[in-house]
Design a protein around this motif. Structure first.
Motif, PDB file in Angstrom:
ATOM      1  N   LEU A   1      42.259  43.697  33.735  1.00 14.88           N
ATOM      2  CA  LEU A   1      41.746  42.739  34.719  1.00 14.88           C
ATOM      3  C   LEU A   1      41.866  43.277  36.133  1.00 14.88           C
ATOM      4  O   LEU A   1      42.746  44.076  36.440  1.00 14.88           O
ATOM      5  N   SER A   2      40.999  42.790  37.005  1.00 18.69           N
ATOM      6  CA  SER A   2      41.048  43.216  38.403  1.00 18.69           C
ATOM      7  C   SER A   2      41.609  42.121  39.316  1.00 18.69           C
ATOM      8  O   SER A   2      42.094  42.421  40.401  1.00 18.69           O
ATOM      9  N   GLU A   3      41.551  40.882  38.891  1.00 16.96           N
ATOM     10  CA  GLU A   3      42.035  39.756  39.705  1.00 16.96           C
ATOM     11  C   GLU A   3      43.566  39.694  39.651  1.00 16.96           C
ATOM     12  O   GLU A   3      44.148  39.494  38.587  1.00 16.96           O
ATOM     13  N   PRO A   4      44.251  39.889  40.799  1.00 17.68           N
ATOM     14  CA  PRO A   4      45.714  39.916  40.803  1.00 17.68           C
ATOM     15  C   PRO A   4      46.375  38.658  40.214  1.00 17.68           C
ATOM     16  O   PRO A   4      47.369  38.772  39.496  1.00 17.68           O
ATOM     17  N   ALA A   5      45.846  37.501  40.490  1.00 14.65           N
ATOM     18  CA  ALA A   5      46.447  36.270  39.967  1.00 14.65           C
ATOM     19  C   ALA A   5      46.351  36.216  38.444  1.00 14.65           C
ATOM     20  O   ALA A   5      47.295  35.794  37.767  1.00 14.65           O
ATOM     21  N   ASP A   6      45.222  36.668  37.892  1.00 12.97           N
ATOM     22  CA  ASP A   6      45.055  36.701  36.434  1.00 12.97           C
ATOM     23  C   ASP A   6      46.003  37.716  35.808  1.00 12.97           C
ATOM     24  O   ASP A   6      46.612  37.465  34.771  1.00 12.97           O
ATOM     25  N   LYS A   7      46.112  38.886  36.464  1.00 17.38           N
ATOM     26  CA  LYS A   7      47.028  39.917  35.974  1.00 17.38           C
ATOM     27  C   LYS A   7      48.455  39.374  35.929  1.00 17.38           C
ATOM     28  O   LYS A   7      49.158  39.541  34.936  1.00 17.38           O
TER      29      LYS A   7
END
Length: 90
Positions: A48-54
């Motif tokens: 994933l690229s989205e920090p919150a999702d990571k």
């Protein structure tokens, strides 16, 4: 816009036992299963690229690791309880 069964949510559904968060009533899993769910969470987080999702998936992986640790401790405790009982019978 959130669309069930798509994107990140579809991928999350593939991690862990089905209906685990919905009270599916499944039997307790093995520590090996929990460790596998943790690895799946980490692999998905890495993609994933989205920090919150990571971060959310990394936290999920830590939760699976904690569940595995607890399951292993429970298994050790049960094995220790069996040993004296088996010695008494022998």
């Amino acid at each position: 816009m959130f669309v069930p069964g798509t994107g990140l949510f579809a991928k999350l559904d593939s991690i862990g036992p089905r209906n685990a968060l919905r009270g599916g009533g499944e039997a307790m899993r093995s520590a090996t299963d929990y460790r596998r769910f943790a690895r799946q969470s980490r692999r998905l987080a890495a993609a994933l690229s989205e920090p919150a999702d990571k971060r959310a998936l990394e936290l999920m992986a830590k939760g699976w690791d904690k569940a595995a640790d607890k399951r292993e401790a429970m298994q050790r405790s049960q094995e220790q309880e069996k040993q004296p009982a088996e010695a008494d019978r022998g």
